[in-house]
Write an enzyme that holds these catalytic residues in place. Sequence first.
Site, PDB file in Angstrom:
ATOM      1  CG  ASP A  50      -9.665  -0.284   4.549  1.00 55.51           C
ATOM      2  OD1 ASP A  50      -9.278  -0.771   3.469  1.00 55.51           O
ATOM      3  OD2 ASP A  50      -8.986  -0.309   5.596  1.00 55.51           O
ATOM      4  CE  LYS A  61      -3.782  -2.480   2.136  1.00 54.61           C
ATOM      5  NZ  LYS A  61      -4.617  -2.790   3.305  1.00 54.61           N
ATOM      6  CD  GLN A 121      -3.451  -4.281   6.449  1.00 56.89           C
ATOM      7  OE1 GLN A 121      -3.625  -3.265   5.788  1.00 56.89           O
ATOM      8  NE2 GLN A 121      -3.746  -5.470   5.974  1.00 56.89           N
TER       9      GLN A 121
END
Length: 278
Positions: A119, A52, A96
Amino acid sequence: MAQLIDGKQISKEIKEELKAEVEALRAMGKEICLAVVQVGQDPASCVYVNNKKKACAYIGIRSEAYELPEAVSEGELLALVEKLNHSEHVNGILVQLPLPAHIDEDKVIRAISPDKDVDGFHPVSVGRLWIGEPGFLSCTPAGIIQLLKRSGISIDGKECVIVGRSNIVGKPMAALLLREHATVTIAHSHTKDLRKITKRADILIVAIGKRQFIDAEYVKEGAVVIDVGMHRDENNKLCGDVAFDEVSEKASAITPVPGGVGPMTIAMLMNNCVETMR
Ligand code: GUN
């Protein structure tokens, strides 16, 4: 042999488009910043987080890494999220997952401001998706829609079957396919006569987390098959939830593993980061 749906190539196209958009934003004095929060050093999470950060660097998005120790308290993590919510230069926040067992994941997801929820996991983002309002889309399902569209596969009116009902893939996938005017079925571990259901599918999306579970018996001749799984086979080679060799003989188009759905998730995360500025 089926058409290969090339996620590596399509994700590259999307990243190039985003890179140009970010350059244009920068010329107007606008910079995008993604805060990436990682708790502990889970090896798989380290790989994902690294990828990422690399994608951010390539596109021209600034990433700020927050690496917290495994033993960090829930309160400390929530305090960091709150600080990032109020930080003017931070546009997107990514925590995460998975988090250590002593931290309530849902509580952390809910703490992220829906305006920075790149997200697309916050209940507000999920609600917006289901009622058709603009908002951040869950990255893997949004990536699958792009794979289909950019491979010239129409979704409108198609019979779509999703195997798997997770909050991250199965459920948002159903919402996105509905938005594209498909007829949608979600099958799962309690579904009776799974083969009968999956054989109806014009487009079959498999996210069950079981290695090579879907063989040719589950697939209609000419179906499009999308494989969200990621496993190691007996020779330590990467493989998916679908038995690729036999299913690719029957399908009209199929995603490989690796190089199918995987690269699309990060491309769509980058798209959500750019979306904060659109
Ligand atoms: N862990 C595995 N996939 C994801 C993802 O898409 N987002 C976050 N935040 N964590 C993950």
